[in-house]
Scaffold this motif. Structure first.
Motif, PDB file in Angstrom:
ATOM      1  N   PHE A  64      46.091  -5.685  44.091  1.00 28.38           N
ATOM      2  CA  PHE A  64      45.096  -5.282  45.076  1.00 28.38           C
ATOM      3  C   PHE A  64      43.780  -5.002  44.373  1.00 28.38           C
ATOM      4  O   PHE A  64      43.761  -4.410  43.291  1.00 28.38           O
ATOM      5  N   TYR A  65      42.682  -5.427  44.997  1.00 30.35           N
ATOM      6  CA  TYR A  65      41.342  -5.056  44.557  1.00 30.35           C
ATOM      7  C   TYR A  65      40.775  -4.127  45.619  1.00 30.35           C
ATOM      8  O   TYR A  65      40.710  -4.484  46.798  1.00 30.35           O
ATOM      9  N   VAL A  66      40.380  -2.931  45.186  1.00 35.75           N
ATOM     10  CA  VAL A  66      39.879  -1.915  46.107  1.00 35.75           C
ATOM     11  C   VAL A  66      38.378  -1.787  45.884  1.00 35.75           C
ATOM     12  O   VAL A  66      37.923  -1.580  44.761  1.00 35.75           O
ATOM     13  N   ARG A 105      59.457  -5.416  34.225  1.00 38.75           N
ATOM     14  CA  ARG A 105      60.079  -4.801  33.053  1.00 38.75           C
ATOM     15  C   ARG A 105      59.451  -3.464  32.674  1.00 38.75           C
ATOM     16  O   ARG A 105      59.976  -2.760  31.811  1.00 38.75           O
ATOM     17  N   ALA A 106      58.340  -3.121  33.300  1.00 40.51           N
ATOM     18  CA  ALA A 106      57.663  -1.863  32.974  1.00 40.51           C
ATOM     19  C   ALA A 106      58.556  -0.683  33.345  1.00 40.51           C
ATOM     20  O   ALA A 106      59.376  -0.761  34.258  1.00 40.51           O
ATOM     21  N   THR A 107      58.371   0.408  32.614  1.00 39.52           N
ATOM     22  CA  THR A 107      59.197   1.596  32.863  1.00 39.52           C
ATOM     23  C   THR A 107      58.441   2.680  33.621  1.00 39.52           C
ATOM     24  O   THR A 107      58.999   3.717  33.922  1.00 39.52           O
ATOM     25  N   GLY A 108      57.175   2.450  33.909  1.00 39.07           N
ATOM     26  CA  GLY A 108      56.385   3.463  34.618  1.00 39.07           C
ATOM     27  C   GLY A 108      55.122   2.849  35.173  1.00 39.07           C
ATOM     28  O   GLY A 108      54.985   1.633  35.280  1.00 39.07           O
ATOM     29  N   PHE A 109      54.202   3.727  35.520  1.00 34.90           N
ATOM     30  CA  PHE A 109      52.918   3.310  36.076  1.00 34.90           C
ATOM     31  C   PHE A 109      51.829   3.977  35.255  1.00 34.90           C
ATOM     32  O   PHE A 109      51.887   5.174  35.011  1.00 34.90           O
ATOM     33  N   GLU A 110      50.837   3.203  34.818  1.00 33.81           N
ATOM     34  CA  GLU A 110      49.829   3.756  33.917  1.00 33.81           C
ATOM     35  C   GLU A 110      48.415   3.353  34.306  1.00 33.81           C
ATOM     36  O   GLU A 110      48.219   2.421  35.075  1.00 33.81           O
ATOM     37  N   GLN A 111      47.463   4.078  33.747  1.00 37.04           N
ATOM     38  CA  GLN A 111      46.048   3.740  33.868  1.00 37.04           C
ATOM     39  C   GLN A 111      45.679   2.968  32.609  1.00 37.04           C
ATOM     40  O   GLN A 111      46.018   3.380  31.513  1.00 37.04           O
ATOM     41  N   THR A 112      45.014   1.842  32.781  1.00 39.11           N
ATOM     42  CA  THR A 112      44.636   1.015  31.640  1.00 39.11           C
ATOM     43  C   THR A 112      43.117   0.963  31.530  1.00 39.11           C
ATOM     44  O   THR A 112      42.408   1.309  32.476  1.00 39.11           O
ATOM     45  N   PRO A 113      42.594   0.501  30.380  1.00 38.13           N
ATOM     46  CA  PRO A 113      41.138   0.478  30.169  1.00 38.13           C
ATOM     47  C   PRO A 113      40.400  -0.425  31.148  1.00 38.13           C
ATOM     48  O   PRO A 113      40.949  -1.399  31.674  1.00 38.13           O
ATOM     49  N   THR A 114      39.151  -0.108  31.346  1.00 36.30           N
ATOM     50  CA  THR A 114      38.260  -0.892  32.209  1.00 36.30           C
ATOM     51  C   THR A 114      38.097  -2.310  31.669  1.00 36.30           C
ATOM     52  O   THR A 114      38.026  -2.501  30.464  1.00 36.30           O
ATOM     53  N   VAL A 115      38.007  -3.262  32.576  1.00 30.56           N
ATOM     54  CA  VAL A 115      37.716  -4.645  32.193  1.00 30.56           C
ATOM     55  C   VAL A 115      36.534  -5.165  32.976  1.00 30.56           C
ATOM     56  O   VAL A 115      36.220  -4.696  34.031  1.00 30.56           O
ATOM     57  N   ARG A 136      34.439  -3.580  35.783  1.00 32.85           N
ATOM     58  CA  ARG A 136      33.004  -3.374  35.567  1.00 32.85           C
ATOM     59  C   ARG A 136      32.172  -3.690  36.799  1.00 32.85           C
ATOM     60  O   ARG A 136      31.041  -3.237  36.911  1.00 32.85           O
ATOM     61  N   ASP A 137      32.728  -4.456  37.741  1.00 33.63           N
ATOM     62  CA  ASP A 137      31.988  -4.780  38.969  1.00 33.63           C
ATOM     63  C   ASP A 137      32.076  -3.671  40.022  1.00 33.63           C
ATOM     64  O   ASP A 137      31.594  -3.826  41.140  1.00 33.63           O
TER      65      ASP A 137
END
Length: 99
Positions: free
Chosen positions: A8-10, A89-99, A40-41
């Motif tokens: 999703f893009y919010v 395969r991920a074990t959780g939910f995370e915040q990742t760096p801005t792109v 970044r947008d």
């Protein structure tokens, strides 16, 4: 129940208001895996994996957002097979760096 990946893009006032933190909490509450990041947008991007009904629920919650956010739209977008496999395969939910 079958599981799948969604992106999703919010858009709107969704950066600088705790949107990523809030999204992480909602996804974890629903038992979903994946990540959320700023773009970044000015949009926030969410890639998430789980049961379809929980993905649909998260999509509705994203449209409301946390207090202080002003969501204009939540746009579904394609997920590559590789991304779907990684989120499965991920074990959780995370915040990742801005792109």
């Amino acid at each position: 129940m079958a599981k799948m990946a969604s992106r999703f893009y919010v858009t709107g006032l969704v950066q600088g208001v705790g949107f990523r933190y809030w999204t992480s909490g909602r996804a974890q509450h629903h038992g979903l895996t994946g990540w959320v990041r700023n773009r970044r947008d000015g949009r926030v991007e969410v890639l998430v994996f789980g049961e379809k009904e929980k993905l649909d629920l998260l999509e509705r919650e994203l449209a409301e957002g946390p207090p202080g956010a002003m969501v204009q739209s939540v746009e579904p977008a394609p997920v590559t097979p590789e991304e779907a496999e990684l989120t499965a395969r991920a074990t959780g939910f995370e915040q990742t760096p801005t792109v």
